[in-house]
Design an enzyme around this catalytic site. Structure first.
Site, PDB file in Angstrom:
ATOM      1  N   GLU A 115     -33.497  15.122 -42.605  1.00  0.00           N
ATOM      2  CA  GLU A 115     -32.779  13.854 -42.810  1.00  0.00           C
ATOM      3  C   GLU A 115     -33.832  12.856 -43.274  1.00  0.00           C
ATOM      4  O   GLU A 115     -34.582  12.318 -42.462  1.00  0.00           O
ATOM      5  CB  GLU A 115     -32.131  13.376 -41.514  1.00  0.00           C
ATOM      6  N   SER A 174     -39.510  10.058 -43.182  1.00  0.00           N
ATOM      7  CA  SER A 174     -39.728   9.775 -44.599  1.00  0.00           C
ATOM      8  C   SER A 174     -39.679  11.051 -45.444  1.00  0.00           C
ATOM      9  O   SER A 174     -39.973  12.149 -44.961  1.00  0.00           O
ATOM     10  CB  SER A 174     -41.087   9.102 -44.773  1.00  0.00           C
ATOM     11  N   THR A 175     -39.346  10.879 -46.706  1.00  0.00           N
ATOM     12  CA  THR A 175     -39.284  12.020 -47.628  1.00  0.00           C
ATOM     13  C   THR A 175     -40.660  12.663 -47.760  1.00  0.00           C
ATOM     14  O   THR A 175     -40.768  13.898 -47.797  1.00  0.00           O
ATOM     15  CB  THR A 175     -38.726  11.555 -48.991  1.00  0.00           C
ATOM     16  N   ASN A 176     -41.715  11.866 -47.759  1.00  0.00           N
ATOM     17  CA  ASN A 176     -43.064  12.437 -47.899  1.00  0.00           C
ATOM     18  C   ASN A 176     -43.395  13.395 -46.770  1.00  0.00           C
ATOM     19  O   ASN A 176     -43.890  14.504 -47.004  1.00  0.00           O
ATOM     20  CB  ASN A 176     -44.121  11.321 -47.940  1.00  0.00           C
TER      21      ASN A 176
HETATM   22  P1  ADP Z   1     -41.817   6.181 -40.828  1.00  0.00           P
HETATM   23  O1  ADP Z   1     -42.498   5.759 -42.083  1.00  0.00           O
HETATM   24  O2  ADP Z   1     -40.438   5.696 -40.688  1.00  0.00           O
HETATM   25  O3  ADP Z   1     -42.631   6.015 -39.593  1.00  0.00           O
HETATM   26  P2  ADP Z   1     -42.528   8.931 -40.863  1.00  0.00           P
HETATM   27  O4  ADP Z   1     -41.927   9.998 -41.679  1.00  0.00           O
HETATM   28  O5  ADP Z   1     -43.944   8.573 -41.099  1.00  0.00           O
HETATM   29  O6  ADP Z   1     -41.561   7.703 -41.035  1.00  0.00           O
HETATM   30  O7  ADP Z   1     -42.386   9.243 -39.322  1.00  0.00           O
HETATM   31  C1  ADP Z   1     -41.302   9.942 -38.762  1.00  0.00           C
HETATM   32  C2  ADP Z   1     -41.838  10.923 -37.760  1.00  0.00           C
HETATM   33  O8  ADP Z   1     -42.737  11.810 -38.440  1.00  0.00           O
HETATM   34  C3  ADP Z   1     -42.647  10.315 -36.624  1.00  0.00           C
HETATM   35  O9  ADP Z   1     -42.365  11.022 -35.435  1.00  0.00           O
HETATM   36  C4  ADP Z   1     -44.074  10.542 -37.057  1.00  0.00           C
HETATM   37  O10 ADP Z   1     -44.972  10.638 -35.963  1.00  0.00           O
HETATM   38  C5  ADP Z   1     -43.965  11.885 -37.732  1.00  0.00           C
HETATM   39  N1  ADP Z   1     -45.028  12.193 -38.705  1.00  0.00           N
HETATM   40  C6  ADP Z   1     -45.733  11.355 -39.491  1.00  0.00           C
HETATM   41  N2  ADP Z   1     -46.612  12.042 -40.256  1.00  0.00           N
HETATM   42  C7  ADP Z   1     -46.453  13.356 -39.950  1.00  0.00           C
HETATM   43  C8  ADP Z   1     -47.054  14.575 -40.406  1.00  0.00           C
HETATM   44  N3  ADP Z   1     -47.994  14.588 -41.338  1.00  0.00           N
HETATM   45  N4  ADP Z   1     -46.613  15.737 -39.865  1.00  0.00           N
HETATM   46  C9  ADP Z   1     -45.656  15.740 -38.929  1.00  0.00           C
HETATM   47  N5  ADP Z   1     -45.046  14.636 -38.458  1.00  0.00           N
HETATM   48  C10 ADP Z   1     -45.441  13.458 -38.958  1.00  0.00           C
END
Ligand code: ADP
Length: 501
Positions: free
Chosen positions: A271, A250-252
């Site tokens: 990405e 995700s972008t966040n």
């Molecule tokens: P989605 O909403 O599709 O799950 P995320 O961006 O939350 O997308 O997740 C994509 C990846 O980022 C996953 O491997 C997740 O565990 C990881 N992730 C989620 N939050 C964090 C964070 N704060 N720092 C690092 N990695 C994260």
């Protein structure tokens, strides 16, 4: 401390239907560090089958300390891997590619059980994921630098591996999102630590086992899983030994990782999310456009970052186009991905279903009509949502500002072709866009004006190991795959020679 604890695998995969695998030894529940499967001190976490919500395994969970150890293992092996020859890197990647293909059916079964996509689709992803390993096996020996005559000096341009690379990957493509990063890094002479998503660790660990069997040296490819991605992500993005961070998600989260990695000025490839517009002009071949559109929205149940969120259709053809969509989508069988004939599996979890429901409800409350579906299929299980077609969706609906990640086609009519580029570009995202038209000049003009890293003209099949994949704006930076994919993992060095004569 990281310890080897062989023998716990049996009890940790109690819920997994092992009879579906030809080689159950591919099922690993410990993390892969320095060439060994190991457990840490941070307990374990459950992996669920999204089709049934049953627990299928418990996987070792890593925290900050174990992540640091994995980075140390990768740093140690970088000292020798950076000196390996391109041919050597190419050879081990080829062996990994062969091992993935030889075990493609088992990998697909593991993927379907933890991720939900239908078996045939999972097999397609395994082949697609393997194609990156194949591609970068070739790139390892093709990567080259340059030479320039600078009058009284000569410039030699050389490409060198950046060092230890950390990756964080999502659950929607559990093989391909790892291989397209890892194979490029390994081809370049880097070492690699990947943290897969909490939902899909088993596929990543099976890939690790195949990497081990293929002879990828210890510490070159490491897989660390954990229930606290924040903690692992913080260590990966701030540890000074990590020279590059590559992320798909995700972008966040991408923004968090960029901010964190700024403290040690890491290279970054991001990405991130999308909000793809798909434009159907008046002169489009509606049948072909409908086939491509439905394929794009049902692949992985619409849970892909290049899935079209906003389907702009010229008013004069909107009804005919919607009929074409309905004809293709209506017979699609929804169900558990291991059952035959199923083409649309469950969404990843209950939160994903809630998000899709909220987008559909919001659009309907703003005047959209449900042509097909529009419901939570609770009779199949908690995570199933019906393939859905909505027409007359308004521009102020959630479909126009947030990624939906579900099998929902939101058709938005438009009248004025001149305005459509502006409407399509009216977003902070810029990953993929699509245009359907039989006019070459319109395709050229609109294709060039759309603000996205990738544009499909009369096609939604963008992904290919040979082509660069990546977004612009808040959809990310850098590209993966294609002729420049290996450059993401190389530093370009300029060596200047005096040439006095
Ligand atoms: P989605 O909403 O599709 O799950 P995320 O961006 O939350 O997308 O997740 C994509 C990846 O980022 C996953 O491997 C997740 O565990 C990881 N992730 C989620 N939050 C964090 C964070 N704060 N720092 C690092 N990695 C994260």
């Amino acid at each position: 401390m990281v310890t080897t604890t062989a023998g716990v695998m049996e009890q940790r995969v109690e819920g997994f239907p092992r009879h579906l695998l030809k080689d159950p030894s591919l099922l690993k529940t410990e993390n892969f560090v320095g060439g060994e499967f190991v457990s840490g001190d941070s307990g374990s976490f459950a992996v669920f089958n999204p089709a049934t919500n049953e627990e299928i395994a418990r996987v070792s969970s890593f925290g900050k300390e174990e992540t640091r150890k994995a980075i140390e293992a990768a740093s140690l092996s970088f000292m020798s891997w950076k000196k390996s020859t391109p041919s050597n890197r190419s050879d081990v990647l080829r062996k990994w590619y062969e091992a993935i293909n030889e075990n493609a059916e088992d990998l697909s079964a593991i993927m379907t059980l933890e991720q939900g996509k239908p078996l045939a689709e999972a097999l397609g992803e395994v082949r697609y994921g393997a194609s990156y390993v194949d591609w970068f096996s070739g790139e390892a020996v093709r990567s080259s630098g340059g030479y320039m005559d600078l009058d009284n000096r000569r410039a030699m341009l050389i490409r060198q591996p950046v060092g230890v690379c950390a990756a964080i990957t999502p659950w929607n493509f559990p093989v391909a999102m790892i291989t397209r990063k890892a194979a490029a890094a390994i081809a370049a002479g880097c070492t690699f630590v990947v943290k897969p998503a909490e939902a899909t660790p088993l596929t990543a660990l099976a890939l690790a086992e195949l990497a081990r069997r293929a002879g990828i040296p210890a510490g070159v490819f490491n897989v660390i899983c954990g229930s606290n991605p924040k903690e692992i992500g913080l260590e990966l993005s701030t540890n000074p030994s990590v020279k590059k961070i590559t992320f798909t998600g995700s972008t966040n989260v991408g923004k968090i990782l960029l901010e964190q990695s700024a403290s040690t000025v890491k290279r970054a490839c991001m990405e991130l999310g999308g909000l793809a517009p798909l434009i159907v002009l008046e002169d489009a071949d509606l049948k072909k456009a409908a086939v491509q559109t439905v394929a794009n929205k049902t692949r992985n149940g619409g849970q892909t970052c290049i899935s079209a969120n906003r389907i702009f259709v010229h008013k004069s053809v909107a009804d005919s186009f919607v009929s074409e969509l309905e004809e293709i989508m209506k017979p699609m069988k929804v169900g558990n991905g291991v059952d035959s004939g199923v083409v649309v599996g469950p969404l990843i979890n209950a939160a994903a279903v809630e998000k899709v429901k909220s987008h559909v409800d919001d659009a309907v409350s703003k005047g959209a009509e449900v042509v097909l579906g529009g419901k939570h299929l609770t009779e199949l299980g908690e995570n199933f949502y019906a393939p859905t077609i909505l027409k007359n969706v308004s521009m102020d609906s959630l479909f126009c500002c947030e990624e939906t990640f579900g099998p929902v086609l939101a058709v938005i009519p438009f009248e004025n072709e001149d305005e459509i580029i502006e409407r399509a570009n009216d977003t902070d995202f810029g990953l993929a866009s699509y245009v359907f038209t039989e006019s070459l000049s319109k395709a050229m003009r609109i294709g060039e004006a759309l603000e996205s890293g990738m544009v499909g003209i009369n096609s939604t099949a963008l992904s290919d190991a040979r082509a660069p994949f990546g977004g612009i704006k808040q959809s990310g930076m850098g590209t993966e795959g294609g002729p420049t994919g290996i450059h993401e993992y190389q530093n370009l060095k300029y060596v200047c020679f005096a040439a006095d004569s």
